[in-house]
Enzyme design. Sequence first.
Site, PDB file in Angstrom:
ATOM      1  N   HIS A 268      45.536  33.679  43.524  1.00 14.35           N
ATOM      2  CA  HIS A 268      46.563  32.646  43.641  1.00 14.35           C
ATOM      3  C   HIS A 268      46.380  31.621  42.545  1.00 14.35           C
ATOM      4  O   HIS A 268      45.254  31.295  42.172  1.00 14.35           O
ATOM      5  CB  HIS A 268      46.479  31.954  45.012  1.00 14.35           C
ATOM      6  N   ASP A 324      50.552  36.946  51.032  1.00 16.03           N
ATOM      7  CA  ASP A 324      51.205  38.251  51.068  1.00 16.03           C
ATOM      8  C   ASP A 324      50.274  39.393  51.463  1.00 16.03           C
ATOM      9  O   ASP A 324      50.714  40.534  51.564  1.00 16.03           O
ATOM     10  CB  ASP A 324      51.835  38.552  49.693  1.00 16.03           C
TER      11      ASP A 324
HETATM   12  N1  ACO Z   1      43.277  41.834  41.525  1.00 15.45           N
HETATM   13  C1  ACO Z   1      42.483  42.038  40.460  1.00 15.45           C
HETATM   14  N2  ACO Z   1      42.287  41.162  39.477  1.00 15.45           N
HETATM   15  C2  ACO Z   1      42.921  39.991  39.601  1.00 15.45           C
HETATM   16  C3  ACO Z   1      43.748  39.683  40.698  1.00 15.45           C
HETATM   17  C4  ACO Z   1      43.911  40.667  41.687  1.00 15.45           C
HETATM   18  N3  ACO Z   1      44.693  40.463  42.736  1.00 15.45           N
HETATM   19  N4  ACO Z   1      44.246  38.435  40.544  1.00 15.45           N
HETATM   20  C5  ACO Z   1      43.761  37.971  39.380  1.00 15.45           C
HETATM   21  N5  ACO Z   1      42.956  38.904  38.823  1.00 15.45           N
HETATM   22  C6  ACO Z   1      42.250  38.792  37.561  1.00 15.45           C
HETATM   23  C7  ACO Z   1      43.241  38.851  36.404  1.00 15.45           C
HETATM   24  O1  ACO Z   1      43.458  40.172  35.977  1.00 15.45           O
HETATM   25  C8  ACO Z   1      42.569  38.007  35.359  1.00 15.45           C
HETATM   26  O2  ACO Z   1      41.585  38.770  34.729  1.00 15.45           O
HETATM   27  P1  ACO Z   1      41.416  38.704  33.119  1.00 15.45           P
HETATM   28  O3  ACO Z   1      41.056  37.280  32.824  1.00 15.45           O
HETATM   29  O4  ACO Z   1      40.344  39.695  32.849  1.00 15.45           O
HETATM   30  O5  ACO Z   1      42.751  39.068  32.563  1.00 15.45           O
HETATM   31  C9  ACO Z   1      41.865  36.932  36.167  1.00 15.45           C
HETATM   32  O6  ACO Z   1      41.693  37.489  37.476  1.00 15.45           O
HETATM   33  C10 ACO Z   1      42.682  35.647  36.283  1.00 15.45           C
HETATM   34  O7  ACO Z   1      43.953  36.026  36.782  1.00 15.45           O
HETATM   35  P2  ACO Z   1      45.306  35.290  36.415  1.00 15.45           P
HETATM   36  O8  ACO Z   1      46.429  36.283  36.471  1.00 15.45           O
HETATM   37  O9  ACO Z   1      45.158  34.491  35.168  1.00 15.45           O
HETATM   38  O10 ACO Z   1      45.425  34.291  37.623  1.00 15.45           O
HETATM   39  P3  ACO Z   1      46.668  33.461  37.923  1.00 15.45           P
HETATM   40  O11 ACO Z   1      46.153  32.329  38.706  1.00 15.45           O
HETATM   41  O12 ACO Z   1      47.489  33.164  36.751  1.00 15.45           O
HETATM   42  O13 ACO Z   1      47.564  34.468  38.783  1.00 15.45           O
HETATM   43  C11 ACO Z   1      48.350  35.765  40.535  1.00 15.45           C
HETATM   44  C12 ACO Z   1      47.622  34.502  40.116  1.00 15.45           C
HETATM   45  C13 ACO Z   1      49.585  36.042  39.631  1.00 15.45           C
HETATM   46  C14 ACO Z   1      48.849  35.573  41.953  1.00 15.45           C
HETATM   47  C15 ACO Z   1      47.390  36.935  40.436  1.00 15.45           C
HETATM   48  O14 ACO Z   1      46.243  36.654  41.202  1.00 15.45           O
HETATM   49  C16 ACO Z   1      47.999  38.248  40.887  1.00 15.45           C
HETATM   50  O15 ACO Z   1      48.677  38.913  40.092  1.00 15.45           O
HETATM   51  N6  ACO Z   1      47.785  38.677  42.178  1.00 15.45           N
HETATM   52  C17 ACO Z   1      48.336  39.882  42.697  1.00 15.45           C
HETATM   53  C18 ACO Z   1      49.813  39.721  43.064  1.00 15.45           C
HETATM   54  C19 ACO Z   1      50.012  38.826  44.266  1.00 15.45           C
HETATM   55  O16 ACO Z   1      49.339  38.929  45.283  1.00 15.45           O
HETATM   56  N7  ACO Z   1      51.009  37.925  44.162  1.00 15.45           N
HETATM   57  C20 ACO Z   1      51.367  36.979  45.241  1.00 15.45           C
HETATM   58  C21 ACO Z   1      50.872  35.600  44.950  1.00 15.45           C
HETATM   59  S1  ACO Z   1      51.209  34.492  46.289  1.00 15.45           S
HETATM   60  C22 ACO Z   1      52.807  34.048  46.075  1.00 15.45           C
HETATM   61  O17 ACO Z   1      53.337  34.053  45.008  1.00 15.45           O
HETATM   62  C23 ACO Z   1      53.615  33.624  47.273  1.00 15.45           C
END
Ligand code: ACO
Length: 387
Positions: A268, A324
Site C-alpha cells: 500500500h 483487497d
Molecule cells: N508483491 C510483491 N512485491 C511488491 C508488492 C506486492 N504486492 N507490492 C510492492 N512490491 C514491491 C515492488 O515491486 C517494489 O519493488 P522494487 O523496488 O524492487 O521495484 C517495492 O515493493 C515497492 O513497491 P512500490 O510499487 O513502489 O510501492 P507503492 O507504494 O508505490 O505501491 C501498490 C503500492 C501499487 C499497492 C503495490 O504494493 C502493489 O502493486 N500491490 C499489489 C496490487 C494491490 O494490491 N493493489 C491494491 C492497493 S489498495 C487500493 O488501491 C484500494
Amino acid sequence: MSHQEPTKQNDDLKYNMRDMVVDSTSVSWVDGINGRLFYRGINIAELAAHATFEETAWLLLTGKLPTKSRLDSFQWGLSNMSHSQEKVIRIIEEFPQYSNPLLVLQTCLASLACIDREDEYFEEENYIEKVMRIISQTPVILSAAYRHYLGVPLLEPRSDLPFIENFIYMLFGKIPTKNQTRCMEIALIIQMDHGFNPSTFTARTVASTLANFYSATSAAVGALSGSLHGGASVLTLEMLEKAKQSGNVSVFVQNLLQSGGKIMGMGHRVYKTVDPRAIIFKDLLTQLTAKEEKTSDLKILNQIEEEARKYFKEKMLPIYVNVDFWSGSVYKKLGIHPVLYSAIFAAARMVGWCSHILELRQNNRVYSPLSNYNGEINIPYIPIEQR
Ligand code: ACO
C-alpha cells in the site's frame, strides 16, 4: 517558480504527488504507520462494530453523528430518493449488454447533470439534499446496469427498505438475511473514505472549479475505474484460484515472488503495516466460512499471506495485506458477481466523494497546480512545405 526558464535539471523532482500534501481535510485520516483509519476522528473499527451505513454517511457528510430524529429523516430521505429515473433507465438500456456497471454509473451521473434540472437552482442550504440524491441514485443505477449486463429484467427500487437492503434487493430480487445485510453494510462503511486517494482528489479537483456535483462524482468514478485504483480484489481472487490449483501454496508464492510477480492484495502507498480495513474484511470472511474445511479461501489466503510475509521480512520490505486481500472472497461468499466489486466500492466511496465536495464548498479555492516544463522553447515555426 513560474517565472523560471525551463530546465531539464528539474527532472528528478518527485512526481505522481507521492508524499505530497495538496490540501487539508477533516473528513478522514489515514494513519499509515499504526494502521488506523479515522472518519471525522472516529476509528473505523468502532464504526464497523456499532454504526449503520446511514449513521456513518451522515457523520462523514456533516462532521457529526446524527441524533435519532436526524437519522430517521436522513434514512427516510435516502429511501425516498431511490426511485428509478425513466430517462436514466433508457440510457442504460441503450448500452451494449457487456457494459461494465461502473462505467455505466460514470455516464449516468454525467447525464444526471443535464436531467436533474434543479441543479442550477440549488443554493448552499440545499447541498445536503443534492448529495443525498446522488448517494441514493448510485445503487439504483448500478443495480439497473448490473441486471442489464446479465440480460435480466430491471427491478423497481423498494423505498420501504433501508439503503443496504434496497441495494441488495435491486441487484438480486431477494430481500437479504440480516447477516448478509450486515456484512454488506460493514463492507460499505469501511470503504466510504480514505484520505486523498486518486478518485477523491479527482472529485475535489473537478468540484474546485465549481463544476456541479454530478460532474465531480462522475469524474471520480472514472478515476476509480482504472486498474491501479479499484480492481485488485478481482485479481486477488484470480491469484487465489491459481494457488489452489498449484497444489502447493508455499511453492506457488515463492515462484511468483522470485519471478518478479506481485502478490495481489498486498502492499500500500500509505500503510506500512496491515491495512485496518483488511482486518475487518478478514473477520467477515472468518464468520462467513466458519463451517468450511481446509480448502476454504480463508485458509489458502492465510497461507499466501504467511509465506509472502516471510519473503518481505527477509527483504526488509514493509509490505502487508491491504483492503483487497480478503474483500473479493467476502463478496464471493455473499454470491456477488466479480463485475460488481468495483461498483460496490463506488457505492461506498460516493459518500466520501460527496463529503469532500461539501468540505471544499465551504472555503473553495480552485486546484491549479504547476508543472515542471521540460521541453524546449523559442523553436521557430517551419512552414509545412519545408518540414
Ligand atoms: N508483491 C510483491 N512485491 C511488491 C508488492 C506486492 N504486492 N507490492 C510492492 N512490491 C514491491 C515492488 O515491486 C517494489 O519493488 P522494487 O523496488 O524492487 O521495484 C517495492 O515493493 C515497492 O513497491 P512500490 O510499487 O513502489 O510501492 P507503492 O507504494 O508505490 O505501491 C501498490 C503500492 C501499487 C499497492 C503495490 O504494493 C502493489 O502493486 N500491490 C499489489 C496490487 C494491490 O494490491 N493493489 C491494491 C492497493 S489498495 C487500493 O488501491 C484500494
